[in-house]
Design a protein around this motif. Structure first.
Motif, PDB file in Angstrom:
ATOM      1  N   ARG A  67      -3.577   9.148   0.916  1.00 44.50           N
ATOM      2  CA  ARG A  67      -2.608   9.766   1.822  1.00 44.50           C
ATOM      3  C   ARG A  67      -2.821   9.317   3.270  1.00 44.50           C
ATOM      4  O   ARG A  67      -1.926   8.763   3.881  1.00 44.50           O
ATOM      5  CB  ARG A  67      -2.671  11.276   1.764  1.00 44.50           C
ATOM      6  N   CYS A  68      -4.003   9.547   3.834  1.00 45.93           N
ATOM      7  CA  CYS A  68      -4.214   9.269   5.265  1.00 45.93           C
ATOM      8  C   CYS A  68      -4.944   7.958   5.537  1.00 45.93           C
ATOM      9  O   CYS A  68      -5.120   7.573   6.683  1.00 45.93           O
ATOM     10  CB  CYS A  68      -4.947  10.427   5.928  1.00 45.93           C
ATOM     11  N   CYS A  77      -8.738   7.259   1.097  1.00 47.76           N
ATOM     12  CA  CYS A  77      -7.773   8.312   0.778  1.00 47.76           C
ATOM     13  C   CYS A  77      -6.386   7.688   0.710  1.00 47.76           C
ATOM     14  O   CYS A  77      -5.966   6.986   1.637  1.00 47.76           O
ATOM     15  CB  CYS A  77      -7.805   9.401   1.853  1.00 47.76           C
ATOM     16  N   CYS A  99      -7.721  15.032   5.617  1.00 46.47           N
ATOM     17  CA  CYS A  99      -6.360  15.561   5.437  1.00 46.47           C
ATOM     18  C   CYS A  99      -6.242  16.566   4.291  1.00 46.47           C
ATOM     19  O   CYS A  99      -5.194  17.176   4.107  1.00 46.47           O
ATOM     20  CB  CYS A  99      -5.376  14.415   5.213  1.00 46.47           C
ATOM     21  N   HIS A 116      -6.251  15.912   1.079  1.00 46.25           N
ATOM     22  CA  HIS A 116      -5.652  15.346  -0.140  1.00 46.25           C
ATOM     23  C   HIS A 116      -6.665  15.393  -1.284  1.00 46.25           C
ATOM     24  O   HIS A 116      -7.843  15.118  -1.100  1.00 46.25           O
ATOM     25  CB  HIS A 116      -5.215  13.904   0.114  1.00 46.25           C
TER      26      HIS A 116
END
Length: 81
Positions: free
Chosen positions: A37-38, A35, A16, A18
């Motif tokens: 974020r994802c 991660c 992603c 990030h």
């Protein structure tokens, strides 16, 4: 003379994009990194000893030459055993 070992690295998620700054451990290799974020779980690329060597801005402390660390003496052939 050895250079200074850098303990900070910025990991970029290949899924992603990030980016997050992290402090690398000096007493253990980090083989997994999630991660934030994802939620993709990163693993080292073939030939690398840890996620910092694969996705970070700086190689892990052992690969920077920190003696007596977990990855010193590591090689891709020993990981295949």
């Amino acid at each position: 003379m050895r250079g200074t070992v850098i303990l900070d690295s910025t990991i970029t998620c290949p899924q992603c994009g990030h980016v997050k700054g992290e402090t690398m451990p000096t007493d253990a290799c980090q083989w997994f990194y999630e991660c934030e974020r994802c939620k993709t779980v990163l693993r080292p690329k073939a030939g690398d000893c840890c996620v910092f060597c694969s996705y970070g801005t700086n190689k892990c402390p052992p690969m920077q030459g920190l003696p007596g660390s977990c990855c010193s003496g590591w090689s891709s052939t020993s990981a295949d055993r």
